[in-house]
Scaffold this active site. Structure first.
Site, short mmCIF file in Angstrom:
data_model
loop_
_atom_site.label_atom_id
_atom_site.label_comp_id
_atom_site.label_asym_id
_atom_site.label_seq_id
_atom_site.Cartn_x
_atom_site.Cartn_y
_atom_site.Cartn_z
N SER A 185 0.79 -1.23 0.00
CA SER A 185 0.00 0.00 0.00
C SER A 185 0.83 1.28 0.00
CB SER A 185 -0.95 -0.01 1.19
OG SER A 185 -0.25 -0.23 2.39
N HIS A 213 -5.51 -3.96 -1.73
CA HIS A 213 -5.29 -2.95 -2.78
C HIS A 213 -5.23 -3.57 -4.18
CE1 HIS A 213 -4.78 0.78 -0.53
NE2 HIS A 213 -4.23 0.05 0.43
N LYS A 243 -12.28 -0.93 -0.05
CA LYS A 243 -11.45 -0.10 -0.94
C LYS A 243 -12.14 0.00 -2.30
CE LYS A 243 -7.55 -0.12 1.96
NZ LYS A 243 -6.93 -1.15 2.82
C1 LIG Z 1 -6.86 -1.39 4.24
C2 LIG Z 1 -6.19 -2.68 4.44
C3 LIG Z 1 -6.69 -3.63 5.33
C4 LIG Z 1 -7.86 -3.32 6.22
O1 LIG Z 1 -9.05 -3.33 5.53
P1 LIG Z 1 -10.34 -2.63 6.16
O2 LIG Z 1 -11.46 -3.27 5.43
O3 LIG Z 1 -10.22 -1.18 5.91
O4 LIG Z 1 -10.36 -2.97 7.61
C5 LIG Z 1 -6.06 -4.84 5.42
N1 LIG Z 1 -4.96 -5.11 4.68
C6 LIG Z 1 -4.44 -4.24 3.81
C7 LIG Z 1 -3.23 -4.60 3.01
C8 LIG Z 1 -5.03 -2.98 3.66
O5 LIG Z 1 -4.50 -2.10 2.82
#
Ligand SMILES: *Cc1c(COP(=O)(O)O)cnc(C)c1O
Length: 395
Positions: A185, A213, A243
């Site tokens: 990320s 992502h 996301k």
């Molecule tokens: C954003 C993210 C999460 C968490 O996801 P949420 O649904 O926002 O709790 C987990 N792993 C990665 C790699 C992320 O970027």
């Protein structure tokens, strides 16, 4: 005498403020789209994970409202008591279809999915080989499991092989897992899954890919595992519904037996009330849209490639990103903060990412172009970047 809570909080907050690490939170006065409103000002938004613009999309809002009318605002219980509504089942079937697996399980968030899924399978008798740049929720899930955590140098397959060999031959562990983000990320680089799978097969590693992502972005939207055609080789295809999907929730897709196990051992699934009916319906609609309309994902890539090329053309150093995540590397932490403030002052909202989130001296502004930005918005953002870059002597 022990420390009082008051003293702890007071000293902690003062120390963060002194180091410039205390983060104040901006409040949005309208939805989180390509343009956002903060303190009465409209800003081009390059900070959210709303890759496809689904967070405010009409079809998802309609599905959310209809499901709320039909099923109510809450599920009423945790999944195994009687909080499993038909639409929870429908969502899980849809996720399995989307990911090309036998089954799937939905959690309330990506974060608690990692906490629950890793610790449902790994124990103190096991070891986890974990990329050093993995997401915080992976790190916490690994810690919670009690397994021995073995850090792998970022994307270093020789290091992975060496440590996989040592761990499996040591006789110390019952099971060994390799866990990695599908798309990292902070840099936007893609996990080397083909190589990792070869190593995993050689040493019989359990494989776990967190594609938060990557889903809705890679593999025509179906994710990084699909991008490499490795659906049969990755045990846990984990993802988030928050996301590109634009709503909230997390999931694991995998074999029927894996999902059966997670449904009896995943603690957030067992002990925390299930996703709201409205969110579930919106997620189903989002997955249908991605599967039916590859052009949404194509638009995201077109915008991202356009924006990256323009930033490079005016002289910025864009990290080795292979995805829409576009980090502009500035280096110095203070400079990075100053740059971000100047962007906001000029109408562009993008977040500074500095140590300890990334290594010291690699401060950056992370830009997240989306499918819903117009070329005019991206052009304007680059114009602002150029202006700020010259003012601060970077380009
Ligand atoms: C954003 C993210 C999460 C968490 O996801 P949420 O649904 O926002 O709790 C987990 N792993 C990665 C790699 C992320 O970027």
């Amino acid at each position: 005498m022990t420390k009082t809570l008051e003293a702890f909080l007071h000293e902690g907050l003062a120390s963060l403020k002194e180091q410039g690490l205390y983060n104040t939170i901006d409040v949005l006065e309208a939805h989180n789209g390509p343009i956002i409103k903060i303190n009465g000002r409209e800003l081009i938004n390059l900070a959210s994970n709303n890759y496809l613009g689904f967070a405010n999309r009409d079809e998802l809002k309609a599905a959310d409202q209809a499901a709320t009318q039909k099923w109510g605002v809450g599920a009423g219980a945790v999944r195994p008591i009687n909080g499993t509504l038909q639409i929870h089942q429908d969502l899980e079937a849809k996720i399995a279809e989307f990911k090309g697996t036998e089954a799937a399980i939905a959690f309330q968030s990506g974060f608690n999915c990692n906490m629950g899924a890793i610790s449902a399978v790994m124990t103190k008798n096991d070891a986890i080989l974990s990329d050093e740049l993995n997401h915080a929720s992976i790190i916490d899930g690994c810690r919670l499991s009690g397994a021995k955590i073995i850090r792998i140098k970022h994307q270093d397959m020789a290091d992975l092989e060496e440590k996989a060999k040592a761990a499996t031959e040591s006789g110390l562990y019952e099971k060994v897992m390799y866990i990695t983000d599908g798309v990292f990320s902070m840099d936007g680089d893609v996990a080397n899954l083909p190589e990792a799978v070869k190593i995993a097969e050689k040493y019989q590693l359990i494989t776990y890919v967190d594609d938060a992502h990557g889903s809705g972005v890679m593999g025509h939207g179906k994710g990084t595992v699909k991008h490499f055609g490795l659906q049969d080789k990755i045990d846990f295809q984990m993802g988030t519904l928050s996301k590109a999907i634009g709503v909230v929730g997390g999931y694991v897709a995998g074999t029927q037996e894996l999902i059966d196990w997670l449904k009896v051992r995943g603690r957030p699934f067992l002990f925390s009330t299930s996703l709201t009916p409205g969110s579930v319906a919106a997620c189903i609609t989002a997955l249908d849209l991605i599967m039916a309309h590859p052009e949404y994902v194509d638009q995201l890539w077109e915008n991202a490639d356009y924006f990256k090329a323009k930033l490079k053309a005016v002289g910025f150093k864009v990290a080795k990103s292979e995805t829409p995540i576009t980090p502009v590397i500035l280096g110095d932490e203070q400079l990075t903060q100053k740059f971000s403030q100047a962007l906001v002052a000029n109408g562009v909202y993008a977040k500074p990412i500095v140590f300890p989130t990334v290594p010291l001296g690699t401060g950056r502004i992370r830009n997240m172009p989306s499918a819903t930005h117009t070329k005019a918005m991206l052009d304007e953002a680059v114009t602002v970047y150029e202006k700020v870059g010259r003012e601060l002597g970077i380009i």
